[in-house]
Scaffold this motif. Structure first.
Motif, PDB file in Angstrom:
ATOM      1  N   VAL A 178      89.527 106.813  16.635  1.00 46.84           N
ATOM      2  CA  VAL A 178      91.169 105.787  17.305  1.00 46.84           C
ATOM      3  C   VAL A 178      89.990 105.552  17.991  1.00 46.84           C
ATOM      4  O   VAL A 178      90.011 104.042  18.104  1.00 46.84           O
ATOM      5  N   LYS A 179      89.639 106.369  18.953  1.00 46.76           N
ATOM      6  CA  LYS A 179      89.146 105.803  20.473  1.00 46.76           C
ATOM      7  C   LYS A 179      87.675 105.029  20.573  1.00 46.76           C
ATOM      8  O   LYS A 179      87.766 103.843  20.651  1.00 46.76           O
ATOM      9  N   SER A 194      98.256  98.444  16.255  1.00 48.65           N
ATOM     10  CA  SER A 194      98.222  98.220  15.093  1.00 48.65           C
ATOM     11  C   SER A 194      96.847  98.509  14.410  1.00 48.65           C
ATOM     12  O   SER A 194      96.366  98.828  14.023  1.00 48.65           O
ATOM     13  N   PHE A 195      95.947  98.759  15.812  1.00 49.25           N
ATOM     14  CA  PHE A 195      94.173  99.306  15.468  1.00 49.25           C
ATOM     15  C   PHE A 195      94.623 100.945  15.908  1.00 49.25           C
ATOM     16  O   PHE A 195      93.943 101.712  14.295  1.00 49.25           O
ATOM     17  N   VAL A 196      95.274 101.369  16.262  1.00 46.79           N
ATOM     18  CA  VAL A 196      95.436 102.976  15.829  1.00 46.79           C
ATOM     19  C   VAL A 196      96.445 103.308  14.092  1.00 46.79           C
ATOM     20  O   VAL A 196      95.906 103.863  13.377  1.00 46.79           O
ATOM     21  N   PHE A 197      97.465 102.456  14.439  1.00 51.75           N
ATOM     22  CA  PHE A 197      97.721 101.987  12.372  1.00 51.75           C
ATOM     23  C   PHE A 197      96.965 102.187  11.506  1.00 51.75           C
ATOM     24  O   PHE A 197      96.679 102.661  10.637  1.00 51.75           O
ATOM     25  N   ASP A 198      96.280 100.769  11.729  1.00 49.54           N
ATOM     26  CA  ASP A 198      94.521 100.766  10.871  1.00 49.54           C
ATOM     27  C   ASP A 198      93.542 101.741  10.508  1.00 49.54           C
ATOM     28  O   ASP A 198      92.714 102.204   9.545  1.00 49.54           O
ATOM     29  N   VAL A 199      93.531 102.659  11.764  1.00 48.62           N
ATOM     30  CA  VAL A 199      91.883 103.477  11.842  1.00 48.62           C
ATOM     31  C   VAL A 199      93.264 105.227  11.406  1.00 48.62           C
ATOM     32  O   VAL A 199      91.977 105.715  10.308  1.00 48.62           O
ATOM     33  N   VAL A 200      94.107 105.353  11.619  1.00 44.73           N
ATOM     34  CA  VAL A 200      94.772 106.988  11.214  1.00 44.73           C
ATOM     35  C   VAL A 200      95.185 106.129   9.619  1.00 44.73           C
ATOM     36  O   VAL A 200      94.699 107.618   8.855  1.00 44.73           O
ATOM     37  N   ILE A 243      90.943 105.091  27.827  1.00 42.65           N
ATOM     38  CA  ILE A 243      90.376 106.600  28.674  1.00 42.65           C
ATOM     39  C   ILE A 243      90.321 107.789  27.607  1.00 42.65           C
ATOM     40  O   ILE A 243      89.306 108.290  27.746  1.00 42.65           O
ATOM     41  N   LYS A 244      91.445 107.824  26.597  1.00 44.51           N
ATOM     42  CA  LYS A 244      91.640 109.268  25.560  1.00 44.51           C
ATOM     43  C   LYS A 244      92.844 108.722  24.204  1.00 44.51           C
ATOM     44  O   LYS A 244      93.286 107.578  25.054  1.00 44.51           O
TER      45      LYS A 244
END
Length: 309
Positions: free
Chosen positions: A141-142, A112-118, A157-158
């Motif tokens: 994203v990180k 969910s967070f990756v979707f939101d940031v991208v 981590i990355k």
């Protein structure tokens, strides 16, 4: 009767004894609950619990995990792209309790967070910028994930943007543009090569003409020197200059006729080719030289008069 009761008791005791011990694998943490309430976290090795009182609530791996998230979004220039983001994360050893009890579905939260940031970052960029600034997207994203997931016992981590896949029609158009640019560059190089070839060819022809002219000039100079030497030799034996010139002209005339006669397939005809041709040629040459001298003397006198006036 007593022996029959003893056997079940012994078996029950053995079951209780064996159920008191359990093994935790390397890079794994186990949450123990006592009567449904958290009791402790056990690390790798041989561990013991109270049978019927303690139970294993769950196991968490302490290894680095990777989650691949595929997102479809739109760029600033209205191009739909599919972006694959790989997130590498690990459970913090000191925060196993938070990772186990505070967050139930860690993968869903990270996704969910990756979707939101991208979907917040990519629409600000044009398609070309998405390829160029993919590291900036990964850093964003990180940063967001690290700030949120650390409270739940996870360390990011990355993050890597491993794939950017535009719409098929857009890719075809980009390939055509790239091919056109390369054809344009190739045409420019071919034009430059053709121009250089023409210039070098012209230089070579000019140099050839220069050398050919120099050769003709040297040839005529040597012919004149040879004629001069021939006249001097004839003068020494008592033949005057006019007679020597006539002799040379006649000799060259007949040498020319002889060389023409040696060629069997030639279509060349020398005109005039009568016996008087050499004499006529000499007379014409003498007349021309005399007329030229008279004109030159006349021009000199005219120029002298003008200077005096």
């Amino acid at each position: 009767m007593g022996n029959f009761l003893l056997i079940p008791i012994i078996l029950f005791g053995l079951v209780i004894l064996f159920s008191s011990f359990f093994i935790v694998k390397q890079q794994t943490a186990v949450a123990i609950e006592r009567f449904g309430r958290f009791h402790s976290i056990r690390q790798s090795g041989l561990q013991m619990k109270i049978p019927l009182v303690d139970r294993i609530a769950g196991r968490l791996t302490l290894r680095i995990q990777q989650l691949d998230v595929m997102i479809e979004t739109k760029t600033l220039d209205d191009v739909f792209v599919k972006i694959k983001v790989s997130v590498q994360f690990v459970v913090i050893r000191e925060k196993v309790y938070d990772a186990f009890y505070k967050l139930e579905y860690a993968h869903d939260q990270i996704t969910s967070f990756v979707f939101d940031v991208v979907r917040a970052e990519v629409p600000k960029m044009k398609l070309d910028d998405v390829f160029v600034k993919k590291d900036d997207i990964a850093i964003a994203v990180k940063r967001e994930l690290q700030e949120y997931m650390s409270d739940y016992g996870y360390d990011i981590i990355k993050t890597l943007v491993t794939d950017i896949d535009p719409d098929s029609q857009v890719k075809a158009a980009m390939n055509r543009i790239n091919a056109s640019e390369r054809e344009k560059i190739a045409a420019q190089f071919e034009g430059d090569a053709a121009r250089i070839l023409i210039v070098e060819k012209a230089k070579a022809e000019a140099e050839s003409k220069r050398l050919q002219g120099q050769g003709i000039a040297d040839q005529r100079r040597e012919i004149a020197r040879g004629l001069e030497e021939s006249v001097e030799v004839l003068n020494k034996v008592g033949i005057n200059s006019q007679e020597a010139s006539a002799l040379i002209v006649v000799t060259q005339h007949y040498d020319t006729l002889q060389s023409i006669g040696e060629e069997t397939n030639t279509n060349l005809i020398l005109l005039p080719n009568s016996p008087q041709a050499g004499s006529d040629m000499l007379n014409n040459m003498v007349a021309s030289f005399t007329a030229s001298n008279m004109i030159g003397e006349s021009m000199k006198k005219t120029n002298v008069k003008k200077d005096k006036e």
